[in-house]
Design a protein around this motif. Structure first.
Motif, PDB file in Angstrom:
ATOM      1  N   PHE A 109       0.835  -1.192   0.000  1.00 22.75           N
ATOM      2  CA  PHE A 109       0.000   0.000   0.000  1.00 22.75           C
ATOM      3  C   PHE A 109       0.876   1.251   0.000  1.00 22.75           C
ATOM      4  CE2 PHE A 109      -3.145  -2.801   2.497  1.00 22.75           C
ATOM      5  CZ  PHE A 109      -3.603  -3.355   1.317  1.00 22.75           C
ATOM      6  N   VAL A 110       0.430   2.264  -0.735  1.00 22.53           N
ATOM      7  CA  VAL A 110       1.168   3.515  -0.850  1.00 22.53           C
ATOM      8  C   VAL A 110       0.216   4.677  -0.589  1.00 22.53           C
ATOM      9  CG1 VAL A 110       2.913   2.622  -2.448  1.00 22.53           C
ATOM     10  CG2 VAL A 110       0.777   3.536  -3.362  1.00 22.53           C
ATOM     11  N   SER A 111       0.770   5.882  -0.549  1.00 25.63           N
ATOM     12  CA  SER A 111      -0.033   7.037  -0.145  1.00 25.63           C
ATOM     13  C   SER A 111      -0.388   7.977  -1.291  1.00 25.63           C
ATOM     14  CB  SER A 111       0.713   7.832   0.937  1.00 25.63           C
ATOM     15  OG  SER A 111       1.967   8.281   0.439  1.00 25.63           O
ATOM     16  N   LYS A 112       0.188   7.742  -2.487  1.00 26.33           N
ATOM     17  CA  LYS A 112      -0.021   8.674  -3.595  1.00 26.33           C
ATOM     18  C   LYS A 112      -0.727   7.999  -4.762  1.00 26.33           C
ATOM     19  CE  LYS A 112       4.086  11.498  -2.566  1.00 26.33           C
ATOM     20  NZ  LYS A 112       5.375  12.007  -3.094  1.00 26.33           N
ATOM     21  N   ILE A 113      -1.700   8.687  -5.326  1.00 28.49           N
ATOM     22  CA  ILE A 113      -2.429   8.154  -6.471  1.00 28.49           C
ATOM     23  C   ILE A 113      -1.507   7.936  -7.659  1.00 28.49           C
ATOM     24  CG2 ILE A 113      -3.127  10.511  -7.114  1.00 28.49           C
ATOM     25  CD1 ILE A 113      -5.017   7.222  -7.882  1.00 28.49           C
ATOM     26  N   GLU A 114      -0.496   8.793  -7.822  1.00 31.40           N
ATOM     27  CA  GLU A 114       0.415   8.659  -8.956  1.00 31.40           C
ATOM     28  C   GLU A 114       1.180   7.337  -8.912  1.00 31.40           C
ATOM     29  OE1 GLU A 114      -0.458  12.960  -8.392  1.00 31.40           O
ATOM     30  OE2 GLU A 114       0.188  11.335  -7.039  1.00 31.40           O
ATOM     31  N   GLU A 115       1.522   6.887  -7.702  1.00 29.98           N
ATOM     32  CA  GLU A 115       2.220   5.604  -7.572  1.00 29.98           C
ATOM     33  C   GLU A 115       1.313   4.454  -7.989  1.00 29.98           C
ATOM     34  OE1 GLU A 115       5.120   5.338  -3.999  1.00 29.98           O
ATOM     35  OE2 GLU A 115       3.504   6.691  -3.337  1.00 29.98           O
ATOM     36  N   ASP A 116       0.048   4.552  -7.662  1.00 30.64           N
ATOM     37  CA  ASP A 116      -0.908   3.523  -8.041  1.00 30.64           C
ATOM     38  C   ASP A 116      -1.092   3.482  -9.564  1.00 30.64           C
ATOM     39  OD1 ASP A 116      -3.330   1.742  -6.858  1.00 30.64           O
ATOM     40  OD2 ASP A 116      -4.001   2.809  -8.643  1.00 30.64           O
ATOM     41  N   LEU A 117      -1.193   4.637 -10.181  1.00 35.07           N
ATOM     42  CA  LEU A 117      -1.378   4.687 -11.634  1.00 35.07           C
ATOM     43  C   LEU A 117      -0.150   4.160 -12.362  1.00 35.07           C
ATOM     44  CD1 LEU A 117      -3.100   8.186 -11.989  1.00 35.07           C
ATOM     45  CD2 LEU A 117      -4.200   5.941 -12.061  1.00 35.07           C
ATOM     46  N   ASP A 118       1.013   4.306 -11.756  1.00 32.32           N
ATOM     47  CA  ASP A 118       2.274   3.901 -12.377  1.00 32.32           C
ATOM     48  C   ASP A 118       2.367   2.394 -12.588  1.00 32.32           C
ATOM     49  OD1 ASP A 118       4.969   4.624 -13.309  1.00 32.32           O
ATOM     50  OD2 ASP A 118       5.648   3.500 -11.564  1.00 32.32           O
ATOM     51  N   ARG A 119       1.603   1.603 -11.829  1.00 37.38           N
ATOM     52  CA  ARG A 119       1.693   0.147 -11.940  1.00 37.38           C
ATOM     53  C   ARG A 119       0.772  -0.417 -13.027  1.00 37.38           C
ATOM     54  NH1 ARG A 119      -2.882  -2.283 -10.158  1.00 37.38           N
ATOM     55  NH2 ARG A 119      -4.254  -1.006  -8.843  1.00 37.38           N
ATOM     56  N   ARG A 120      -0.072   0.414 -13.604  1.00 37.16           N
ATOM     57  CA  ARG A 120      -1.103  -0.083 -14.514  1.00 37.16           C
ATOM     58  C   ARG A 120      -0.558  -0.363 -15.909  1.00 37.16           C
ATOM     59  NH1 ARG A 120      -6.408   0.901 -12.126  1.00 37.16           N
ATOM     60  NH2 ARG A 120      -6.019   1.630  -9.997  1.00 37.16           N
ATOM     61  N   ASP A 121      -1.365  -1.014 -16.749  1.00 34.83           N
ATOM     62  CA  ASP A 121      -0.840  -1.558 -17.998  1.00 34.83           C
ATOM     63  C   ASP A 121      -0.723  -0.545 -19.129  1.00 34.83           C
ATOM     64  OD1 ASP A 121      -3.605  -1.313 -18.250  1.00 34.83           O
ATOM     65  OD2 ASP A 121      -3.937  -3.364 -18.948  1.00 34.83           O
ATOM     66  N   LEU A 122      -1.809   0.110 -19.477  1.00 32.79           N
ATOM     67  CA  LEU A 122      -1.856   1.007 -20.636  1.00 32.79           C
ATOM     68  C   LEU A 122      -2.220   2.419 -20.189  1.00 32.79           C
ATOM     69  CD1 LEU A 122      -3.902  -1.377 -22.968  1.00 32.79           C
ATOM     70  CD2 LEU A 122      -1.415  -1.103 -22.930  1.00 32.79           C
ATOM     71  N   THR A 123      -1.704   3.402 -20.908  1.00 35.83           N
ATOM     72  CA  THR A 123      -1.947   4.786 -20.501  1.00 35.83           C
ATOM     73  C   THR A 123      -3.437   5.118 -20.491  1.00 35.83           C
ATOM     74  OG1 THR A 123      -1.686   5.613 -22.780  1.00 35.83           O
ATOM     75  CG2 THR A 123       0.289   5.560 -21.378  1.00 35.83           C
ATOM     76  N   ILE A 124      -4.201   4.570 -21.436  1.00 37.73           N
ATOM     77  CA  ILE A 124      -5.620   4.911 -21.497  1.00 37.73           C
ATOM     78  C   ILE A 124      -6.391   4.372 -20.299  1.00 37.73           C
ATOM     79  CG2 ILE A 124      -5.674   5.170 -24.001  1.00 37.73           C
ATOM     80  CD1 ILE A 124      -6.932   2.375 -24.166  1.00 37.73           C
ATOM     81  N   ASN A 125      -5.763   3.460 -19.535  1.00 33.27           N
ATOM     82  CA  ASN A 125      -6.381   2.920 -18.324  1.00 33.27           C
ATOM     83  C   ASN A 125      -5.736   3.477 -17.060  1.00 33.27           C
ATOM     84  OD1 ASN A 125      -8.009   1.237 -19.929  1.00 33.27           O
ATOM     85  ND2 ASN A 125      -6.468  -0.365 -19.944  1.00 33.27           N
ATOM     86  N   SER A 126      -4.798   4.400 -17.218  1.00 34.82           N
ATOM     87  CA  SER A 126      -4.016   4.900 -16.079  1.00 34.82           C
ATOM     88  C   SER A 126      -4.344   6.354 -15.807  1.00 34.82           C
ATOM     89  CB  SER A 126      -2.522   4.722 -16.352  1.00 34.82           C
ATOM     90  OG  SER A 126      -2.230   3.368 -16.595  1.00 34.82           O
ATOM     91  N   VAL A 154       2.253   1.827 -20.206  1.00 35.57           N
ATOM     92  CA  VAL A 154       2.757   2.719 -19.160  1.00 35.57           C
ATOM     93  C   VAL A 154       4.220   2.373 -18.889  1.00 35.57           C
ATOM     94  CG1 VAL A 154       2.600   3.295 -16.712  1.00 35.57           C
ATOM     95  CG2 VAL A 154       0.522   3.060 -18.067  1.00 35.57           C
ATOM     96  N   GLY A 155       5.060   3.392 -18.827  1.00 32.24           N
ATOM     97  CA  GLY A 155       6.462   3.156 -18.478  1.00 32.24           C
ATOM     98  C   GLY A 155       7.219   2.416 -19.553  1.00 32.24           C
ATOM     99  N   VAL A 156       7.981   1.394 -19.162  1.00 30.83           N
ATOM    100  CA  VAL A 156       8.790   0.592 -20.095  1.00 30.83           C
ATOM    101  C   VAL A 156       7.913  -0.517 -20.661  1.00 30.83           C
ATOM    102  CG1 VAL A 156      10.841  -0.836 -20.366  1.00 30.83           C
ATOM    103  CG2 VAL A 156      10.867   1.091 -18.752  1.00 30.83           C
ATOM    104  N   PRO A 157       7.586  -0.481 -21.960  1.00 29.25           N
ATOM    105  CA  PRO A 157       6.646  -1.455 -22.520  1.00 29.25           C
ATOM    106  C   PRO A 157       7.044  -2.916 -22.282  1.00 29.25           C
ATOM    107  CG  PRO A 157       6.977   0.335 -24.065  1.00 29.25           C
ATOM    108  CD  PRO A 157       7.976   0.532 -22.967  1.00 29.25           C
ATOM    109  N   LEU A 158       8.314  -3.249 -22.485  1.00 29.86           N
ATOM    110  CA  LEU A 158       8.738  -4.641 -22.327  1.00 29.86           C
ATOM    111  C   LEU A 158       8.482  -5.136 -20.904  1.00 29.86           C
ATOM    112  CD1 LEU A 158      10.025  -7.002 -23.851  1.00 29.86           C
ATOM    113  CD2 LEU A 158      12.254  -6.226 -23.034  1.00 29.86           C
ATOM    114  N   GLN A 159       8.727  -4.279 -19.937  1.00 29.09           N
ATOM    115  CA  GLN A 159       8.486  -4.651 -18.540  1.00 29.09           C
ATOM    116  C   GLN A 159       7.013  -4.906 -18.295  1.00 29.09           C
ATOM    117  OE1 GLN A 159       9.992  -1.839 -15.671  1.00 29.09           O
ATOM    118  NE2 GLN A 159       8.821  -2.728 -13.999  1.00 29.09           N
ATOM    119  N   ARG A 160       6.136  -4.064 -18.852  1.00 33.54           N
ATOM    120  CA  ARG A 160       4.702  -4.222 -18.636  1.00 33.54           C
ATOM    121  C   ARG A 160       4.204  -5.575 -19.157  1.00 33.54           C
ATOM    122  NH1 ARG A 160       5.241  -0.147 -16.026  1.00 33.54           N
ATOM    123  NH2 ARG A 160       5.547  -1.897 -14.610  1.00 33.54           N
ATOM    124  N   PHE A 161       4.649  -5.972 -20.349  1.00 35.70           N
ATOM    125  CA  PHE A 161       4.133  -7.204 -20.947  1.00 35.70           C
ATOM    126  C   PHE A 161       4.811  -8.447 -20.392  1.00 35.70           C
ATOM    127  CE2 PHE A 161       3.054  -3.998 -24.214  1.00 35.70           C
ATOM    128  CZ  PHE A 161       1.680  -4.178 -24.203  1.00 35.70           C
TER     129      PHE A 161
END
Length: 236
Positions: A109-126, A154-161
């Motif tokens: 668990f974290v305290s910032k919404i930006e950290e939560d969005l950073d873990r998501r898959d695609l920008t249109i869902n983040s 989101v972020g580094v594509p290879l890492q996400r997939f």
């Protein structure tokens, strides 16, 4: 996009949940696909809420609840009879290592919404929206990608997939659903992550394939699966 429809299409119950959380001193947003659909002028089928409150604090604020995903920080809050009045409320989180190509080993668990969005898959869902003050949190240019109909990781594509192989099929599905192009680095990362897709269960692959076939443009989704090499795994 049809931004003028965002506020008139907001779900009253989801807004009330955010209001109650904020009144108790917590951050609370509607998040992900429901915000994406609102920006596109569509009425979302599902409403997901993310908050700085812990699962225990959510349960204390909403006595009628179900601990449906407690290990991942998710509580289903009931705001009335019927599944349409059930809302998943999830604590801001980041994810640990993915070992099975599908699920993280742990969540923190974290305290910032930006950290939560950073873990998501695609920008249109983040993307997140505070339905009380109408603040839009868009750290990855989701609005721009929606405007240009671009699917991008989101972020580094290879890492996400390589974290979650099913994301390859999800990217193809969203491209087909919204008639999008897939950004070049994202498309290459899909092709380079087929070994991770092999780890995904047949049932989940079938579910995503059916969703692609039910879009308005299934041809595009299948074409992308063929281009990336995923189709030979999906339909050997």
């Amino acid at each position: 996009m049809q931004n003028c429809n965002i506020f008139q299409n907001l779900n009253t119950q989801a807004t009330l949940i955010c209001q109650r959380l904020q009144d108790a001193g917590f951050q609370a947003f509607i998040v992900g696909g429901c915000v994406r659909d609102l920006l596109l002028g569509q009425i979302p089928k599902d409403w997901d809420i993310t908050t700085s409150a812990t699962p225990q604090q959510v349960m204390e604020l909403f006595p009628k609840h179900y601990a449906t995903g407690l290990q991942h920080g998710t509580i289903t809050v009931s705001m009335g009879e019927g599944i349409e009045n059930h809302f998943e409320v999830t604590t801001f989180r980041v994810e640990g290592e993915y070992k099975d190509g599908r699920r993280p080993e742990e969540v923190l668990f974290v305290s910032k919404i930006e950290e939560d969005l950073d873990r998501r898959d695609l920008t249109i869902n983040s993307i997140a929206l505070n339905p009380i003050n109408f603040q839009l949190v868009d750290p990855f240019g989701s609005v721009t990608d929606l405007c240009y109909r671009t699917v991008k990781a989101v972020g580094v594509p290879l890492q996400r997939f390589q974290e979650d192989g099913l994301r390859i099929m999800r990217a193809a599905r969203f491209a087909a659903r919204f008639n999008c192009t897939i950004e070049a680095d994202t498309l290459k990362a899909m092709s380079d992550s087929l070994e991770t897709l092999k780890k995904v269960s047949i049932e989940r692959i079938k579910d995503e394939l059916c969703k692609i076939l039910m879009t308005n443009n299934p041809y595009l989704g299948i074409k992308l699966l063929i281009e990336t090499g995923a189709f030979t795994l999906v339909c050997p």
